[in-house]
Design a protein around this motif. Sequence first.
Motif, short mmCIF file in Angstrom:
data_model
loop_
_atom_site.label_atom_id
_atom_site.label_comp_id
_atom_site.label_asym_id
_atom_site.label_seq_id
_atom_site.Cartn_x
_atom_site.Cartn_y
_atom_site.Cartn_z
N CYS A 14 0.80 -1.23 0.00
CA CYS A 14 0.00 0.00 0.00
C CYS A 14 0.83 1.27 0.00
CB CYS A 14 -0.96 0.01 1.18
SG CYS A 14 -0.14 0.25 2.77
N ASN A 15 2.15 1.12 0.16
CA ASN A 15 3.09 2.24 0.14
C ASN A 15 2.96 3.16 1.37
OD1 ASN A 15 5.32 3.16 -1.41
ND2 ASN A 15 4.18 5.02 -1.90
N ALA A 16 2.17 2.77 2.36
CA ALA A 16 2.06 3.57 3.58
C ALA A 16 3.33 3.42 4.42
CB ALA A 16 0.84 3.12 4.39
N PRO A 17 3.69 4.44 5.18
CA PRO A 17 4.88 4.32 6.04
C PRO A 17 4.65 3.31 7.16
CG PRO A 17 3.72 6.37 6.48
CD PRO A 17 3.08 5.77 5.27
N ASP B 125 7.59 -5.68 4.23
CA ASP B 125 6.58 -6.70 3.98
C ASP B 125 5.23 -6.24 4.54
OD1 ASP B 125 5.06 -9.29 5.00
OD2 ASP B 125 6.41 -9.91 3.39
N PRO B 126 4.13 -6.48 3.83
CA PRO B 126 2.81 -6.07 4.31
C PRO B 126 2.46 -6.61 5.70
CG PRO B 126 2.69 -6.71 2.02
CD PRO B 126 4.05 -7.07 2.47
N GLY B 127 3.07 -7.72 6.07
CA GLY B 127 2.81 -8.28 7.40
C GLY B 127 3.25 -7.37 8.53
N SER B 128 4.16 -6.44 8.24
CA SER B 128 4.62 -5.48 9.25
C SER B 128 4.00 -4.12 9.07
CB SER B 128 6.15 -5.37 9.16
OG SER B 128 6.79 -6.59 9.42
N CYS B 129 2.99 -4.04 8.24
CA CYS B 129 2.29 -2.77 7.97
C CYS B 129 1.03 -2.67 8.82
CB CYS B 129 1.96 -2.66 6.49
SG CYS B 129 0.98 -1.20 6.06
N ASP B 130 0.87 -1.58 9.55
CA ASP B 130 -0.29 -1.41 10.41
C ASP B 130 -1.59 -1.23 9.58
OD1 ASP B 130 1.21 -1.63 12.69
OD2 ASP B 130 1.53 0.52 12.90
N ARG B 131 -1.45 -0.76 8.35
CA ARG B 131 -2.64 -0.59 7.51
C ARG B 131 -3.07 -1.92 6.90
NH1 ARG B 131 -2.58 3.82 2.76
NH2 ARG B 131 -2.71 5.22 4.58
#
Length: 289
Positions: free
Chosen positions: A247-250, A280-286
């Motif tokens: 998602c490219n979110a920080p 990795d998306p798995g570490s993304c809060d979004r």
Amino acid sequence: MIEATNLFHNRRALLVTKHNKEIVIAPLLKDGFGLEIELATKVDTDQFGTFSGDIERPDTQYNTAKLKILKAFELYPEAEIAIASEGAFNPHPDCPFIPLNTEVVLLIDKKNQLEISGRYLSLAASIREGTVSSIREALDLAKIIGFPEYGVVLKAGKNENNKPYIFKDATTTSGLVAALVYYFDISPNGKIEMQTDMRAHRNPFRMENIRLATLELIKTIQSVCPLCNTPGFDVKEVIKGLPCSMCNAPTRSTLSYLYECKKCSNREEKFYPNGKQQEDPGSCDRCNP
């Protein structure tokens, strides 16, 4: 301009320790820079805090290491360089039930007005503590702690300052048993508090982490400012915000390190210090709330 090459060659440095830290610190600095280490035996480092809790640390971990060095400069006015280390155990920020050991090794060079440090962090799985009510229980806990390779601390009763009597000098099973007999006798409730001795010379885990912190100190010394060539061009700030690959979110992962020279205040931001440009998306809060 300070030349990093041979800056410490054939110079002498005071090492502020009473717990044999020279075993791991001195050879590394000798091999790395030709720095000759002498012990600052006039400094009682216990005055700056003890792990057993009978003396509180007077300041932050870093500042306490600095206080040790300043005391050495006071007692050895001819000294130009002094080194001290300080360890701390705090809850892991993500897992509060797991203690985190942080070791700091600090070097101050008065002549060149340099203050350079190395730091190493490690999960402190070696800490053990408990309350025992018999010699058998105590010896069983001592075995779990790793005695005699790891030291043990005994606490029982109160002294005239309302602090527990503390014993931490047993190196043999017979010596430990003798201490236990005495401490059970003075204990008001027939119990003794027992824990791992965290002093470096009685704790191989800490001694190894001090060695690794010294290696980090060496790396920092070898890191020079691109403008003025001063050693100790170190990370001033860790900047989070590595973008998510989906998602490219920080994210909370590291995006960059901000380096700063303590001599000329030059700053440089170095991106992607961990070798990846996306998380990795798995570490993304979004993506993974």
